[in-house]
Design an enzyme around this catalytic site. Structure first.
Site, PDB file in Angstrom:
ATOM      1  N   VAL A  11       4.565   6.777  -0.612  1.00 49.50           N
ATOM      2  CA  VAL A  11       5.935   6.274  -0.721  1.00 49.50           C
ATOM      3  C   VAL A  11       6.723   7.055  -1.768  1.00 49.50           C
ATOM      4  O   VAL A  11       7.879   7.434  -1.546  1.00 49.50           O
ATOM      5  CB  VAL A  11       5.948   4.768  -1.043  1.00 49.50           C
ATOM      6  CG1 VAL A  11       7.371   4.287  -1.301  1.00 49.50           C
ATOM      7  CG2 VAL A  11       5.340   3.971   0.110  1.00 49.50           C
ATOM      8  N   ARG A  85      -6.427 -11.381  -6.581  1.00 50.38           N
ATOM      9  CA  ARG A  85      -5.101 -10.812  -6.797  1.00 50.38           C
ATOM     10  C   ARG A  85      -4.765 -10.702  -8.291  1.00 50.38           C
ATOM     11  O   ARG A  85      -4.150  -9.736  -8.730  1.00 50.38           O
ATOM     12  CB  ARG A  85      -4.060 -11.687  -6.087  1.00 50.38           C
ATOM     13  CG  ARG A  85      -2.624 -11.189  -6.242  1.00 50.38           C
ATOM     14  CD  ARG A  85      -1.642 -12.202  -5.660  1.00 50.38           C
ATOM     15  NE  ARG A  85      -0.279 -11.742  -5.824  1.00 50.38           N
ATOM     16  CZ  ARG A  85       0.390 -11.033  -4.932  1.00 50.38           C
ATOM     17  NH1 ARG A  85      -0.192 -10.676  -3.806  1.00 50.38           N
ATOM     18  NH2 ARG A  85       1.640 -10.670  -5.140  1.00 50.38           N
ATOM     19  N   HIS A 172      10.133 -10.012  -2.927  1.00 56.09           N
ATOM     20  CA  HIS A 172       9.692  -9.007  -1.965  1.00 56.09           C
ATOM     21  C   HIS A 172       8.215  -9.302  -1.703  1.00 56.09           C
ATOM     22  O   HIS A 172       7.315  -8.768  -2.360  1.00 56.09           O
ATOM     23  CB  HIS A 172       9.861  -7.589  -2.516  1.00 56.09           C
ATOM     24  CG  HIS A 172       9.272  -6.533  -1.619  1.00 56.09           C
ATOM     25  ND1 HIS A 172       9.715  -6.309  -0.340  1.00 56.09           N
ATOM     26  CD2 HIS A 172       8.250  -5.658  -1.829  1.00 56.09           C
ATOM     27  CE1 HIS A 172       9.013  -5.335   0.206  1.00 56.09           C
ATOM     28  NE2 HIS A 172       8.108  -4.925  -0.683  1.00 56.09           N
TER      29      HIS A 172
END
Length: 301
Positions: A11, A85, A172
């Site tokens: 990216v 996570r 997001h």
């Protein structure tokens, strides 16, 4: 204009390449933990200069980003198999804080554009580490999700995606909020179209929430749309065009970084604009903000 990219993953490099194609900078610097990777990517972009807007394209260490006007941070530590996570959050939190402090020391007048996920959390941490005003630490936020939303709506209703005013706000991530009310096409309500159906908009909103996972399942990762979304923000800053984009910035009213429609120009992000929402959308935004805060609490535990 000097724009530096910290992190030469897919990216980050696609964003640097798009920056070069759009002629947004006279100097582009790529860095990465792997110097060879950054070197190779810089050479690959440089070798197309005969057919692109002219720019100095270099690779180097973080010290070579000094005196940048904009620093794009996409560096991050990938998640390991079966890893909780919170462990990924903690490791990336330390990395981003360290990078941000170095960026501030080297380019004290710059604007930071954050792309590293989880985006809102990393934007919040970069804001805290930088000491900058909130408007100079900008997360890509839901600009990408908004691009997907407008693209899908345009495809379904057979209109130009660039004419659509439709936003995704909040996190997001999984709790993003595609706003289904007050969608307009050049000022004309979407509801006025002959083929409008509320169920179609709700289905498209659901597709937007699943868009990233779909691309990842098909090709292993999202690259081009994130790069275009990042460059939309860069373009607004470079050209000072005061474009309204749902970037993620620290919001004192909510106590965290979160994406809302915001005016973007040469000085950074701001002001944040109020957008009409239904009662259910307001509630969904509140849930999204609470989720971001939960992740921040996990890091601080």
């Amino acid at each position: 204009m000097k724009i530096s990219f910290i992190g030469s993953g897919k990216v980050g490099v696609a964003a640097a390449y798009t920056t070069a194609l759009k002629g947004l900078a006279q100097e582009i610097v790529l860095t990465d933990v792997s110097s060879d990777k950054a070197h190779g990517e810089a050479l690959d972009i440089l070798q197309g200069q005969a057919f692109c807007p002219q720019a100095s394209i270099k690779h180097g260490e973080i010290e070579d980003t000094a005196n940048s006007d904009i620093v794009v941070i996409s560096a991050g530590i990938p998640r390991r198999a079966d890893e909780p996570r919170v462990m990924l959050l903690s490791r990336n939190a330390g990395l981003i804080a360290d990078i941000t402090k170095k960026v501030v020391a080297l380019s004290p007048q710059c604007i930071i554009l954050m792309i590293t996920n989880p985006l809102d959390v990393m934007t919040h941490l970069a804001y805290e580490a930088s000491g900058f005003p909130a408007g100079r630490v900008i997360g890509m936020g839901t600009v990408l999700d908004t691009a997907r939303y407008r693209s899908y709506l345009a495809q379904h209703f057979n209109v130009d995606a660039r004419d659509l005013d439709a936003y995704v706000v909040g996190e997001h991530g999984e709790t993003m909020v595609p706003l289904t009310t007050n969608i307009h096409i050049k000022g004309v309500p979407l509801t006025s179209l002959a083929n409008y159906a509320e169920t179609s908009v709700e289905r498209i909103a659901a597709e937007v929430r699943a868009a990233s996972s779909q691309v990842i399942a098909l090709k292993g990762g999202t690259v081009f749309a994130p790069a275009v979304a990042a460059c939309a923000i860069l373009e607004a800053i470079v050209h000072d065009n005061r474009q309204i984009l749902p970037v993620s910035t620290f919001n004192i009213n909510y106590g965290t970084a979160v994406s809302l429609p915001t005016v973007i120009g040469r000085q950074g992000a701001g002001p944040i604009l109020n957008i009409p929402m239904s009662q259910s959308e307001e509630a969904a935004l509140g849930h999204s903000i609470a989720t971001i805060k939960t992740y921040l609490d996990e890091i601080n535990c």
